[in-house]
Each structure stands twice: as C-alpha cells, then as structure tokens.
Design an enzyme around this catalytic site. Sequence first.
Site, short mmCIF file in Angstrom:
data_model
loop_
_atom_site.label_atom_id
_atom_site.label_comp_id
_atom_site.label_asym_id
_atom_site.label_seq_id
_atom_site.Cartn_x
_atom_site.Cartn_y
_atom_site.Cartn_z
N GLU A 1 -6.55 -7.77 -0.86
CA GLU A 1 -7.19 -7.54 0.43
C GLU A 1 -8.61 -7.04 0.17
O GLU A 1 -8.87 -6.37 -0.83
CB GLU A 1 -6.45 -6.50 1.28
CG GLU A 1 -5.12 -6.95 1.86
CD GLU A 1 -4.49 -5.90 2.77
OE1 GLU A 1 -5.25 -5.16 3.45
OE2 GLU A 1 -3.25 -5.80 2.79
N GLU B 1 0.80 -1.23 0.00
CA GLU B 1 0.00 0.00 0.00
C GLU B 1 0.83 1.28 0.00
O GLU B 1 0.38 2.33 0.48
CB GLU B 1 -0.98 0.01 1.18
CG GLU B 1 -2.04 -1.08 1.09
CD GLU B 1 -3.08 -0.99 2.19
OE1 GLU B 1 -2.85 -0.25 3.17
OE2 GLU B 1 -4.12 -1.66 2.09
#
Length: 789
Positions: free
Chosen positions: A444, A378
């Site tokens: 995710e 991320e």
Amino acid sequence: MRENINLNFNWLFSDCFQDEHLKDYANITGFEKVNIPHSSFEIPFNYFDEKDVQKVVTYKRDIEIKEEYKDKSITIIFEGVAHIATIYINDDFVATHKGGYDQFKVDISEYIKYGEKNILTVIVDSRENSNVPPFGGIVDYLGYGGIYREVYLEVADKDRILDVFVKTKDVNNSITAFCDITVNKTPVIIEVEVQDKGKQVSLNRFNINREKTTVDFDVKDRKIWDLDNPYLYDIIVRMYDDNVLLDEMKDRFGFREIKFEKNGFYLNEEKIKLRGLNRHQSYPYVGYAMPKSAQEKDADILKYDLGVNIVRTSHYMQSKHFLNRCDEIGLLVLEEIPGWQHIGNEEFKNNSILNVEKMITRDKNHPSIVLWGVRINESFDDDEFYKKTNELAHKLDDTRPTGGIRNFLGSKFLEDVYTFNDFSHNGGKKVLAKPTKTPHLVTENNGHMFPTKRYDNDPIRIEQALRHLRVINASMKDDNIVGEIGWCFADYNTHKDFGSGDNVCYHGVVDMYRIPKYAAYSFASQREKPFVLEVLSTFARGDYPESRLDKIYVATNCEYIKMFKNDDYVGTYYPNQKEYKHLLHPVIIVDDFIGVQLEKKYGFTRKSSIMAKKAFKSVSAAQGRISLRNLLRMLFLMFKYKLKRVKIVDIFYEYAMGKAGVNQYYRFDGYANENVVITKTLSETRKTSFVLEIDKKEMIVDNTYDVTRFVVKMVDQNKIVVPYGIASCNIKVSGGIDLIGPSNLPLQGGAVGFWVKTNQTSNTGKVEIEVNGIVLTEELKIVERIQKC
C-alpha cells in the site's frame, strides 16, 4: 455424477428476523421477492448511519429434491454471505457459518423431504461480531450484509472426488504437472484428462489405493501462462469403480512458474517489476452484491484501462468471477484473509486460520494468484498465531509463497515475502522506505495520505497523480523492491472513523462509479499499448493559487509530444528524465507555453526569445509587478525589435497570460516512430453537451441476473469532461431491466455512473436519461440462458 443447480432466482426476503420466521416457516407474509446476489440494505451514496447495514435479516426459498436423489449427497454451496449465516430446512436447524468472505458448503441430505417442497431459511446476521474477522476493532471499510454472492445446489454420489489441485512448479520439467487428488472411496481408477479449447491433449489413468494421492501428467507442446498470453487448459478428473463412472470434477489451470527472489519477482524465469492497485469489492448502493459481469469488468479496468499487472484483494477473499477473469486476461493476484489491524481472541484466531484454509482450498488452481496473504492487514506481531497461518498455507500449497501485510518495518519476518504498507511519501523528498528484509513488496502507498475527489481543483488532482508516479518511480529504481501496489483502485464506503466525514474514502484512482481521476493515468501511461496522452490540466489559471500556471504535466507512453497553440507550433517536449527517469514512460513536463512563437512571428533570435520568456514568466508570477531587471529586459527588446510599449504589453498578454476576448486552444500530438499516434485538444469551454457511455448493450441472464454500467458525461466541444459540470440526471428504465440506486443523480465532477440489472420479464430494456432538458436513450438486448430450478 455430480450436478450443480443454481438457486439464485425467486428468493423471499424480510429485512428483519422474527421467531415466527422459524415457528411458522411456510408463512411468507411481509417478504419481498429478490434474486441473488442481494444486499440486505440499499445504502445511500454517502452520509448514512452505518448501523443500518448491521442487522439480522431473513431469506427463504422453496427447493424440491427428486425422490431419485435419495441416495445422493445433497449440498448447498454459498459463495459468500455477510457475515453469520444460520441455515434451516423446514423447521430443522442445519448449520451456522461464521465468516463473510469464504465459500461454504452445507450438507442437507438428512434434512430434506424428497419429492416434496422444502423451505430453505437462511438467517443472515451482518452485525460486526468481534469473533468474526475482520471485526472486533475499527475497520476502514464496510462489511455490508446479505447473501451477496451466488448460491448453488450440488447433487453428487456419496462416493466422489473431494479435491483436485494442479501444480506446475517448474515449467521446464519434463513432467509438466502434478495433480493432488482426494477421494472418499478406495480403491478406484482415476482418469486425468487435459483439454485445450475442447481438444484432448493428455489422458492418463491411475489405480488409486489411498484417499489422497499425487499423480503426474505431461502435455506436449504446452503453452505457458503469462501476462501477455494467459493460456488456460481445462482439467477433467474422473473416478471409476469397475469401469463405472462415479464422479467427475472440472477445473482450469495454467502452466506457469513463479519465484520471489531478493532482487525481484520472476514469472516463467522472466523478471517483472510489479505495479498494481488494491481493490475493494464494493459498489455504490448495493455494497458487495454484484454479479459476474461487474466483477469481470473490474478486472478488465485494472488490466486494460489502468495497465497494472497485479491486484491485491484487500482485505479479504473476493469473488471467483473476479479471479477467473484475472486468470483469463493475465492479471496477477495477491489474495489475503479478512482482517484490518485487529487480532481478537482465540475464536477469532481460529476463524482466521480457517480462513487461510478456505482461501487456499477454493482458489489454489488459479494461475493468476502468486502470493497468499496470511496475516491480518497491519496488525501487530503475534508469532505463535502467524507461525500457524504460515505453516498451514505451506502445508496446503507448496507452490506459492506467503506474505504478511504489515505497516512497520521492525515487524517479525515469518513469511516468504516481506509485504509492507509504506506511507513514507507525504509529498516531500522521501518516497519509499529502504527495504530491511527481502523480497520486499510494497502493498500500500498514498491513499489516505492525499485523499482526492474527482471534482477537486486541478492542483489537488494533479498532486495525487504525481504522488503515485513518484512511488512507481522509486519502486522501479530499487532492485530490492519487487514492486508496489498502490492504495487504491476505487473510492469506497467506510465507517465514520475514516474518509471525509461522509462515509466515503476518496483514495481511489477512479471513483466509486469507476470513472477515472488524473491519477488513473499515472498507471495507464506505464504500459506500452494502447497509446495514452492525458494532459493533467484544464489550463484554467483561476484554478491555481495566485492564478499561477507555470507548467503542466502530460501522462503519456508516447516517445515525445508536440504542442500547438491555435495551430501554431509551440515546441517539442520529451519525457522528464531527471525526476522520473526510472519510469517506463516518464511524465512530460511542459514549462514553456511560448516555445518558438516569438521567433516565428516577430523574428526574435533564440537568445532574445529566451530573455523575453524569462521576463514574461517572472512578471506573470509577480502578478504583473515588474522588477528593474525585467524592465531593462523589456526595454532592450523594445529597442532591438523597434517595438512600442503597447506592443510589448500586447505580446506579454498574448503569450504569457492569454489574450483577452480571444478563444485559445492547445493541441498536443503524441509521437511514436516519428508518427502521430494520438492527439488531444484543450480549449476554453464554449459549449457543453452530454454523452452516454455503456459497458455493453447485450446482457446475458445465466446462473443469475446480469448488470451493465452507464456513465453520463458533460463534455466540452473537444469531448473532454468539464470538471465542475453540474446537472441533475433523471433516469427512467423500462422493459426487462431495473435501476440500481436512486432515479435522480447529480453529476459529480461533470460525470456520474449507474448500473441497471435484468429482471427476467422481457428480452429488451430501455434507459432514458433526462438532463438539462436533453433526453439520452439506450436500448438493451437481453439473452436468457437460465437454468430452470
């Protein structure tokens, strides 16, 4: 020839570091005896000061190297130390290693006093150093501390094999495999032997004149490694000089071919939709410090209990034991480098690039690994940095693609697979974002969007399960999405900035003790066998807002179910093909708890039964208030079937609300091929009892200690966990085992788990648990195969 000797027993530990630990290195005053894996701090389950984990501690151990090894290469192999390790032999500095998740090797040949006792000192700094990934920013997990993976001493000739990489890119190739071999002496003869369960199936010899070379070999009638039959072979590479054996290296591999295409993932040319979970390697109380059997058990739970086909090692490289087990059971792996959103300075970046090298160098022969994660999870784009990580990954391994986990769709696509954390779904209609680049893998979803505890009320636990089902369904629907990996496997400890304010993220489909929530069955129901039937409800109306229980969900892989109320047939219910039609096994929605009972008991026609059920449902939803329409419906039924007002009210309460003072129960029979294959009964809790479950009763002490897990459950008369059961467990252990964590544990949502570990003092162990005046006992057998050192 090389020899590996374990160094996992008989360490000495100090929970601090002082200059005297080096100046007077043989002084062990204040040290305690520990075994490896070891956590430098035993943390509470929740509510603690995370700074307690971040400190500098000291480990010491005696090692004695024989005189005859003087001309050998003596190396200590550390599988994992969190997070900076400084190594001394006696009072000599040897090396410092930065990184908490990679295997590293330290050559101590020049520092050893041969034939004498030497003191190995390891200073472990678990403080969050901004130059060491994943630290530098905020991180949604703890780094813990200690020598938390195994330690070995390797004794080898100075002329030896440095590396072996088995490649099976194309399983249809007549040459079945290639092997990259690196040596530090030439010319030599290299022998490559392949064994199938101890039987030789291939043997080839090659004259090698370069330090790194590629050879090929064939295995006739080879068996393929796949998800259902993960067939493994052993490879033994030997190095000779004038027919004198200098070295031998062993490993395992599997024949398999992987491809990520725009329309999906292919294993051995078979298209497979990926369905998985992210895994943190942490456990209650001891963090990362768990030995082989606990690591293997997590893989087994993911594969056999939850039915997933891929796991992501979020957010770092994980234990070789976990990966070995994935190889053995056919569980695919996305392995990635350490990191969480933050990109640091040049030293940080160089350490990350080194992590790519360390990850691939250690784990390249695992057939289960299908994708390398070479981007900080991320993080923002950094083209120069990520071009380097990708180029290095492809240089080291030309058989696997790379992925880079990001959380924004506009991110630069430098990898082979667009790996994306997609948190689009917040309970509304939008579930997954439309892929803009392919191959597209959702790495995710859910997780922090809907944290759920095992002891939350029914609607919360159900919603978590449904959200996962919606994402799986959306992934199955879109051919441009190769699969989805949900967040996450198990609840985990974290920093104060995250979680529920108690240092725990309740994002898992199982809790920290690996006890399932409803959401676990969202995944378990998507496999073919064994049969699963989980009713996602307790039938307790008061657990729902306004006491409205107008439907229940059943997660199952059965073809259909039949529901009975007090042994009276209610109805047959089929998978919901409207909202969940893309699932392999759509959830079954039961929204009619009356079924055919009015027809069978009171002779209602089907049309009258439907009318009555509509009226009952409406009145129930209105908390007993009756509209004019429903009043007219009731009057019509009373007139047609000659029912008095009292009787129609009795029927309403019996079938719509539950008859007061009457114990009711529901039985659900799951069918496959017209046969009942599984049954589940739910009823009002009339009595409770306690059961004790254990992962295994035989513990094996080998290269280090062993552990096993216990689960205490408060169950009702149907052996179903009561979700709000409260009790205190007082745990006593004796014999050859010690308890991990506190001896007094409360049930959480009607259940709690704990682990025990061997202490190498006896070949038996006993566990006694006193709960609500009842004593549960279990005896364990302990088998020792300790390699003496």
